[in-house]
Design a protein around this motif. Structure first.
Motif, mmCIF file in Angstrom:
data_model
loop_
_atom_site.group_PDB
_atom_site.id
_atom_site.type_symbol
_atom_site.label_atom_id
_atom_site.label_comp_id
_atom_site.label_asym_id
_atom_site.label_seq_id
_atom_site.Cartn_x
_atom_site.Cartn_y
_atom_site.Cartn_z
ATOM 1 N N ASN A 132 -2.441 16.383 32.514
ATOM 2 C CA ASN A 132 -2.118 16.620 33.923
ATOM 3 C C ASN A 132 -1.659 18.056 34.146
ATOM 4 N N ARG A 133 -0.873 18.574 33.208
ATOM 5 C CA ARG A 133 -0.395 19.951 33.305
ATOM 6 C C ARG A 133 -1.562 20.928 33.202
ATOM 7 N N GLN A 136 -3.564 20.821 36.385
ATOM 8 C CA GLN A 136 -2.851 21.540 37.440
ATOM 9 C C GLN A 136 -2.976 23.055 37.244
ATOM 10 N N GLN A 137 -2.823 23.523 36.019
ATOM 11 C CA GLN A 137 -2.959 24.953 35.750
ATOM 12 C C GLN A 137 -4.378 25.432 36.047
ATOM 13 N N GLU A 139 -6.443 24.102 38.254
ATOM 14 C CA GLU A 139 -6.602 24.127 39.693
ATOM 15 C C GLU A 139 -5.941 25.361 40.307
ATOM 16 N N LEU A 140 -4.753 25.708 39.793
ATOM 17 C CA LEU A 140 -4.084 26.907 40.281
ATOM 18 C C LEU A 140 -4.899 28.151 39.948
#
Length: 144
Positions: A132-133, A136-137, A139-140
């Motif tokens: 998940n991390r 998220q990274q 996507e950022l």
């Protein structure tokens, strides 16, 4: 002439604890354990066993022990308690800001060590959190 690709930029100094940035936990954990043992073995015992709590007898006739009040600490008690503070300092100095956020409310070096183990040892839940991390990274990164 071949160039070397260095994975770890903090160096291998014996006077500086190893940096942990959330990757290669097993490598960091082993190096940190050896660093702590080498710099002060009693400090490592605090990390492994938990902080020292000065105790006294509840009364002369009873064998029951209770924690001492702060004003009852002697020099030896203070030195042993200081080991926990030194171990916490050593652990704080090894963590990047993201990792520090996970443990910043901990009150003992053992609690910090245990939280890092839970967060980074390979369990299914930890793998899911890592995925998940990373998502998220990613996507950022795409948004930037």
């Amino acid at each position: 002439m071949a160039t070397q690709n260095f994975l770890f930029f903090e160096g291998q100094l014996t006077t500086r604890p190893p940096l942990f940035n959330g990757t290669n936990y097993a490598y960091w954990k082993n190096r940190m354990k050896v660093y702590m043992q080498g710099s002060d073995y009693l400090r490592w015992e605090i990390v492994w066993d938990g902080p020292y709590v000065p105790m006294k007898r509840k009364s002369e006739e009873l064998k029951e022990m209770i924690p001492k009040k702060l004003e009852e600490f002697d020099k030896n008690d203070k030195e042993k308690i200081q080991l926990n503070a030194k171990a916490i300092t050593a652990l704080y100095c090894t963590l990047d800001p993201f990792e520090f956020d996970h443990i910043s409310v901990s009150v003992s070096a053992k609690e910090i060590w245990d939280k890092l183990e839970v967060a980074h040892e390979s369990t299914n839940e930890v793998r899911k959190r890592k995925m998940n991390r990373l998502v998220q990274q990613n996507e950022l990164f795409k948004m930037n």
